[in-house]
Design a protein around this motif. Structure first.
Motif, PDB file in Angstrom:
ATOM      1  N   GLN A   1       0.681  -1.253   0.031  1.00  0.00           N
ATOM      2  CA  GLN A   1       0.134  -0.037  -0.082  1.00  0.00           C
ATOM      3  C   GLN A   1       0.910   1.453  -0.045  1.00  0.00           C
ATOM      4  OE1 GLN A   1      -3.207  -0.128   3.121  1.00  0.00           O
ATOM      5  NE2 GLN A   1      -4.167  -1.775   1.985  1.00  0.00           N
TER       6      GLN A   1
ATOM      7  N   ALA B   1       1.840   1.723  -3.453  1.00  0.00           N
ATOM      8  CA  ALA B   1       1.016   2.164  -4.305  1.00  0.00           C
ATOM      9  C   ALA B   1       0.761   3.867  -4.334  1.00  0.00           C
ATOM     10  CB  ALA B   1      -0.291   1.330  -4.322  1.00  0.00           C
ATOM     11  N   ARG B   2       0.638   4.105  -3.068  1.00  0.00           N
ATOM     12  CA  ARG B   2       0.552   5.596  -2.929  1.00  0.00           C
ATOM     13  C   ARG B   2       1.770   6.364  -3.541  1.00  0.00           C
ATOM     14  NH1 ARG B   2      -1.483   3.660   2.704  1.00  0.00           N
ATOM     15  NH2 ARG B   2      -3.683   4.124   2.642  1.00  0.00           N
TER      16      ARG B   2
ATOM     17  N   GLU C   1       1.304   6.602  -7.092  1.00  0.00           N
ATOM     18  CA  GLU C   1       0.336   7.556  -7.495  1.00  0.00           C
ATOM     19  C   GLU C   1       0.498   8.946  -7.273  1.00  0.00           C
ATOM     20  OE1 GLU C   1      -4.041   6.626  -7.647  1.00  0.00           O
ATOM     21  OE2 GLU C   1      -4.176   7.716  -5.982  1.00  0.00           O
TER      22      GLU C   1
ATOM     23  N   LYS D   1       2.195  10.037 -10.273  1.00  0.00           N
ATOM     24  CA  LYS D   1       1.409   9.993 -11.696  1.00  0.00           C
ATOM     25  C   LYS D   1       2.051   9.017 -12.207  1.00  0.00           C
ATOM     26  CE  LYS D   1       0.092  13.918 -10.036  1.00  0.00           C
ATOM     27  NZ  LYS D   1      -0.773  14.021  -8.843  1.00  0.00           N
TER      28      LYS D   1
ATOM     29  N   THR E   1      -5.796   3.843  -3.705  1.00  0.00           N
ATOM     30  CA  THR E   1      -5.636   4.698  -4.778  1.00  0.00           C
ATOM     31  C   THR E   1      -6.910   5.132  -5.636  1.00  0.00           C
ATOM     32  OG1 THR E   1      -5.044   2.700  -6.262  1.00  0.00           O
ATOM     33  CG2 THR E   1      -3.100   3.797  -5.002  1.00  0.00           C
ATOM     34  N   THR E   2      -6.501   6.074  -6.348  1.00  0.00           N
ATOM     35  CA  THR E   2      -7.919   6.427  -7.258  1.00  0.00           C
ATOM     36  C   THR E   2      -7.627   6.605  -8.571  1.00  0.00           C
ATOM     37  OG1 THR E   2      -7.228   8.872  -6.797  1.00  0.00           O
ATOM     38  CG2 THR E   2      -9.113   7.805  -5.392  1.00  0.00           C
ATOM     39  N   HIS E   3      -6.438   6.663  -9.125  1.00  0.00           N
ATOM     40  CA  HIS E   3      -5.875   6.678 -10.483  1.00  0.00           C
ATOM     41  C   HIS E   3      -4.775   5.722 -11.024  1.00  0.00           C
ATOM     42  CE1 HIS E   3      -7.159  11.046  -9.528  1.00  0.00           C
ATOM     43  NE2 HIS E   3      -7.678  11.024 -10.845  1.00  0.00           N
ATOM     44  N   LEU E   4      -4.045   5.268 -10.155  1.00  0.00           N
ATOM     45  CA  LEU E   4      -3.022   4.257 -10.387  1.00  0.00           C
ATOM     46  C   LEU E   4      -3.618   2.897 -10.987  1.00  0.00           C
ATOM     47  CD1 LEU E   4       0.057   3.639 -10.015  1.00  0.00           C
ATOM     48  CD2 LEU E   4      -0.485   2.455  -7.868  1.00  0.00           C
TER      49      LEU E   4
ATOM     50  N   THR F   1     -11.768  -1.164  -9.692  1.00  0.00           N
ATOM     51  CA  THR F   1     -10.686  -0.126  -9.802  1.00  0.00           C
ATOM     52  C   THR F   1     -11.563   1.026 -10.700  1.00  0.00           C
ATOM     53  OG1 THR F   1     -10.120  -0.965 -12.034  1.00  0.00           O
ATOM     54  CG2 THR F   1      -8.989  -1.522 -10.049  1.00  0.00           C
TER      55      THR F   1
ATOM     56  N   ARG G   1      -9.371   1.029 -14.059  1.00  0.00           N
ATOM     57  CA  ARG G   1      -7.998   0.931 -14.367  1.00  0.00           C
ATOM     58  C   ARG G   1      -7.445  -0.570 -14.144  1.00  0.00           C
ATOM     59  NH1 ARG G   1      -6.596   2.937  -8.649  1.00  0.00           N
ATOM     60  NH2 ARG G   1      -8.487   2.705  -7.803  1.00  0.00           N
TER      61      ARG G   1
ATOM     62  N   TYR H   1      -2.810  12.935 -13.905  1.00  0.00           N
ATOM     63  CA  TYR H   1      -3.681  12.010 -14.681  1.00  0.00           C
ATOM     64  C   TYR H   1      -4.860  12.637 -15.439  1.00  0.00           C
ATOM     65  CZ  TYR H   1      -1.806   8.551 -11.519  1.00  0.00           C
ATOM     66  OH  TYR H   1      -0.820   7.674 -10.767  1.00  0.00           O
TER      67      TYR H   1
END
Lengths: 441, 441
Positions: B37, B40-41, B44, B47, B84-87, B114, B117, B420
Motif C-alpha cells: 500500500q 502504491a501511494r 500514484e 502519476k 488509490t484513485t488513478h493508479l 478499480t 484501471r 492524470y
C-alpha cells in the motif's frame, strides 16, 4: 454467557432481488465499489464479525427481472479489506469450478492481505447453467460434486499447511532464505486431482483461512463435519434449526473433532426499521416488487409440484408434497426448510414466496429493531445457532438499519460483542489457530 | 510531443531477488500488505500509469536463497485499488492454468472495482514446476501453450463483450431489469475449451480490461499482435529494442490493427540514487548479495552452455553460443536479449548476472536520477519503446527513488505526464475504449 456471532450479507440489491424496483434503489449498485465500501464501513462500525458474499459462476435465467450473481467475490472482498481493519470477509467459491492450487493460493493471499480476516464459503455450485461455462456437457451429479469437494478441501488444507513455522530462516549473513526441509510438497494423487505443491509462500496470520460450508444435504453435512469451521444454514422453523445444529455437532464429534470447533451460522432475511409500523409498510412495498406468478411457479417446481395444479393462492398441504426432494437449483437445505413450514400448517405458494424473500428459502424476519433483536435472542438462546448470517431484505435500507438499530440492542443485552477483541476472524469466532504461525527467529 | 508511459513493478524484495539480505531489508516484506500500500501511494503521487506484479503458480527451486513468486496478484492488486484513485494495476495471470470463464469474470470484477484501471498481464507460464500443481504429467510444450492462449483470449474477450450497451433496462414500473436479447452467449467449442457464457454481469468502465502480453518468441509476438494493448518486453541493446517494436507494429498491422493501438513497454531494472556515487555504492552492495557461482551456472544453462566449460569469469563469445535457444525456464525474449549483448562483445557469466539483476534478463540501469532520466529519454526518443516498466533493483529503495527523483525530471522535460488526464488506464495509454459503455437510459 456466550455471545452470538453476526455476519452481514452484502448481496445487492438485497435478498429480495427485486428491491431494485424501489424508488430509492440504484439498479446498478451491485456493480458499484463505493456502495460496497460504504456497507463495509457500516458493518465495521457495528463490530459485525464478517461480511458475506454468495456466488455462482453463471448468468441466472431471471436476469429479465432482477440481477443475480454479481462481481467475483474474492476481488470485491479483497478490496473491502483495505477500507476496514477488523471486519472479516467471507467470499463464496466453488470447489466444482476451480482448481485447488489456485484456490488455495488466492485465499491464502486474502488471509495475508486482510491480516487474518479471510474466510471462504465453500460451495459445490448447484446452478446447472454453470457447467456449460466450464466445458461440461451436463451438470455434475450432487454425489460427484461432493466427492470432489472432499478431495478438493483435503488438498487445499494440506497446501495451506505446507510451510512449517520457522521455514523462513532469512539469515542475511549466510544468504540462506528458507529451509526447504520445512516446506512440504503434498504429492497428492486422487480421483479428481494430482497436485504436487507446495504453495509459493507460507501461511497468513490464521494458518488456514476460516472455512464456511453451506450444504444442508447428507453429503453437505458430512463435508461440514470434516472441514467446516462455520456451517451456514437455512431453517424456517426453530425446531428444524435446533435439530440441524445438534446433528452437525454430533457429526463433527463422529469425525473426531470438538463440536465447539464447528459453529452454526443461521441465515435469516431481515427487514427492519425503527418502528413496527414502518417495517410493515416497507414489507408491503417490497412484496409489491415481486412477480408473484412466476416466482410461485418456480417455487412449486422446486417442491416437485406444478403451477398447473396450484395457483399462487392455493394452499399446499403436507400430503401434497412428493416424498423425495427433486433435483435442481433448490438446495436440500432450502427444500427441507420450506417443507417443514408446510408440515406445520398448509401454506400457499404466494405466502411462501413472500415469506422468504421471493422464494430464496431463508426465513424472512420483519419487525422493529426491538422485535428483530428479541427474535434473534430467542433463537440463539434456544440453541438454534451460534450466530446469524443476516441477509438484508433491501440492502440499501436494511444493512444499515440492522447495524445501527438492531446491533446496539444486542450489545446492550450482552448478546453481541461491543468491541473487536481478537485481530483474527478465527480468534473472534472462538476457534483455535489452525496451526502455529511461523515467525522469524 | 508524445509522452512515455511508465509502469512500476512491485516485485519484492526487488528484481535483485537477493536484496532481502541488505541491512535495511525486511525479508518478509513481500507478504506485507502495508508495504504494498505504501508503494502504491508513492506511485500514484508520481502519476505513474500502473503498478505491475508478475506471477507463476509454483514454488521456485531457489527458495533456499531468495523469495520467488509471492501472493496471488489479483487479490493483492484488487486491494491496492482501494488506497488509490488513478493508479492502474497490472496483474499477471496464466492462460495455461486458469479457466477462461473464471479469468474473464475476475478481471472484469477488477475493472469494476478499480473503476477502469484494470489490466491483465497474460502469460503462458514457462515454469516447468507449475504443471505438477495442476494435474499435468509434464510441462506443456510452448506451441501448445500458445495455441491454448490464442483460444483462451478469444473466449475471454468475447465473454467481456457479451453484454451490449443498454442491456440493463432497469424499468422500475414494468419490472423489466435487463433485455436478454442484448446479452449474448458465446457458445464456443474449440480445441481446448467449451464455454457457453454469458458472464453474469456487464462490462466495467474500460469495456475490456487492458491486455498486456509478455512473450518475445514467434508465438508470443503473434499473440501480442492479435490481442495485446501493451507488449511488455525485454532488451539489452537499443537496436534490439527498436527492431522488436517495429516488428510488433508490423505484425499488428498484418493482423488488421492500427499499430498505434499496440504499445511497447520495455522492462528495465533501475538502481538509482540522488548521486552517481551513491548509486554505484549501492550497486556494489547489491552485487555482493548474489550467489554468483550458482546464478552463473543457471545462466549458462539457459544459454545452452555448461558451468563445466565456463567459470563465472570466463569470457563467452558469440562463437561459443549454440545456434538454438534451449527450452526451459528462460524465455525466448530473455535469451535473445542476452545473446545480443554477447554478440556486441564477449561477456563473462558473472558480468551477465550482475548486469541483469542476478540473471533475470532485463537490462540493469544504474545511475544518478539524472543519468537514469537521460537514458530513458534516449531510448524513448530512439523508438525503443512507448514507455517503460521500471523494475526496482532493490524495491525498498529504488521504487521510491525512481518515483521521487527520476519522475520529476522526466515531467520537467515534458516526457511524462504531470497529471492524470483520463480516469481509465486505457484512456491514459492512448487506446480507444474497447467498446462503448452501457448506461441506463
Amino acid at each position: 454467557m456466550s455471545r452470538m456471532h453476526l455476519n452481514l450479507s452484502l448481496m445487492t440489491p438485497g435478498h429480495f432481488r427485486h428491491a431494485w424496483r424501489l424508488p430509492h434503489a440504484d439498479p446498478l449498485a451491485y456493480l458499484d465499489i463505493d456502495h460496497f465500501q460504504r456497507l463495509a464501513r457500516i458493518a465495521e462500525a457495528a463490530k459485525i464479525d464478517a461480511v458475506f458474499l454468495g456466488d455462482g459462476p453463471a448468468l441466472r435465467g431471471e436476469i429479465e427481472d432482477a440481477p443475480g450473481t454479481g462481481l467475483d467475490p474474492l476481488v470485491l472482498l479483497g478490496n473491502l479489506a483495505a477500507v476496514t481493519t477488523h471486519l472479516g470477509v467471507i467470499a463464496t467459491s466453488s470447489t466444482t469450478y476451480n482448481s485447488p492450487y489456485n484456490f488455495a493460493r488466492r485465499f491464502q493471499a486474502l488471509d495475508h492481505v486482510t491480516k487474518g480476516r479471510a474466510a471462504v464459503n465453500v460451495v459445490t455450485t448447484g446452478t446447472p447453467a454453470a457447467a456449460a461455462n466450464f466445458g461440461l456437457a451436463e451438470h455434475p451429479a450432487k454425489a460427484d460434486r461432493y466427492r470432489r469437494a472432499h478431495e478438493f478441501l483435503d488438498v487445499v488444507t494440506r497446501l495451506w499447511d505446507g510451510w512449517e513455522p520457522g521455514a523462513v530462516v532469512a539469515d542475511k549473513t549466510t544468504g540462506r532464505y528458507a529451509d526447504p526441509a520445512r516446506i512440504h510438497r503434498i504429492d497428492h494423487h486422487g480421483e479428481f486431482f494430482s497436485v504436487a505443491g507446495p504453495l509459493p509462500v507460507g501461511a497468513g496470520p490464521q494458518g488456514r483461512p476460516v472455512i464456511v460450508q453451506a450444504g444442508g444435504s447428507e453429503d453437505g453435512r458430512d463435508l461440514a463435519a470434516r472441514f467446516a469451521d462455520v456451517v451456514f444454514t437455512v431453517a424456517q422453523t426453530l425446531d428444524g434449526a435446533v435439530a440441524f445444529r445438534e446433528d452437525i455437532r454430533r457429526r463433527a464429534e463422529g469425525a473426531g473433532r470438538d463440536p465447539n470447533d464447528v459453529k452454526v451460522s443461521l441465515g435469516v432475511v431481515v427487514l427492519t426499521s425503527a418502528t413496527e409500523g414502518e417495517a410493515q409498510r416497507r414489507e408491503r412495498e417490497l412484496h409489491a416488487t415481486l412477480p408473484i406468478d412466476r416466482l410461485a411457479g418456480v417455487l412449486l417446481g422446486n417442491l416437485g409440484l406444478s403451477a398447473k395444479d396450484f395457483g399462487p393462492d392455493d394452499p399446499i398441504t403436507a400430503a401434497d408434497l412428493p416424498d423425495a426432494v427433486p433435483g435442481g437449483a433448490f438446495s436440500t437445505g432450502f427444500a427441507t426448510a420450506v417443507r417443514a413450514l408446510i408440515a406445520q400448517r398448509p401454506h400457499t405458494a404466494g405466502e411462501l414466496v413472500r415469506g422468504s424473500a421471493g422464494g430464496a428459502g431463508h426465513r424472512l424476519l420483519t419487525g422493529s429493531a426491538v422485535a428483530v433483536a428479541d427474535d434473534l435472542q430467542a433463537w440463539f438462546e434456544a440453541g438454534a445457532a451460534d450466530g446469524f448470517t443476516v441477509m438484508p431484505a433491501d440492502t440499501a435500507a436494511d444493512f444499515g438499519n440492522f447495524a445501527r438499530l438492531v446491533v446496539p440492542i444486542l450489545q446492550d443485552r450482552g448478546l453481541f460483542q461491543a468491541e473487536y477483541h481478537d485481530p483474527t476472524l478465527r480468534g473472534r469466532l472462538g476457534l483455535a489457530p489452525a496451526r502455529p504461525i511461523g515467525a522469524l527467529p
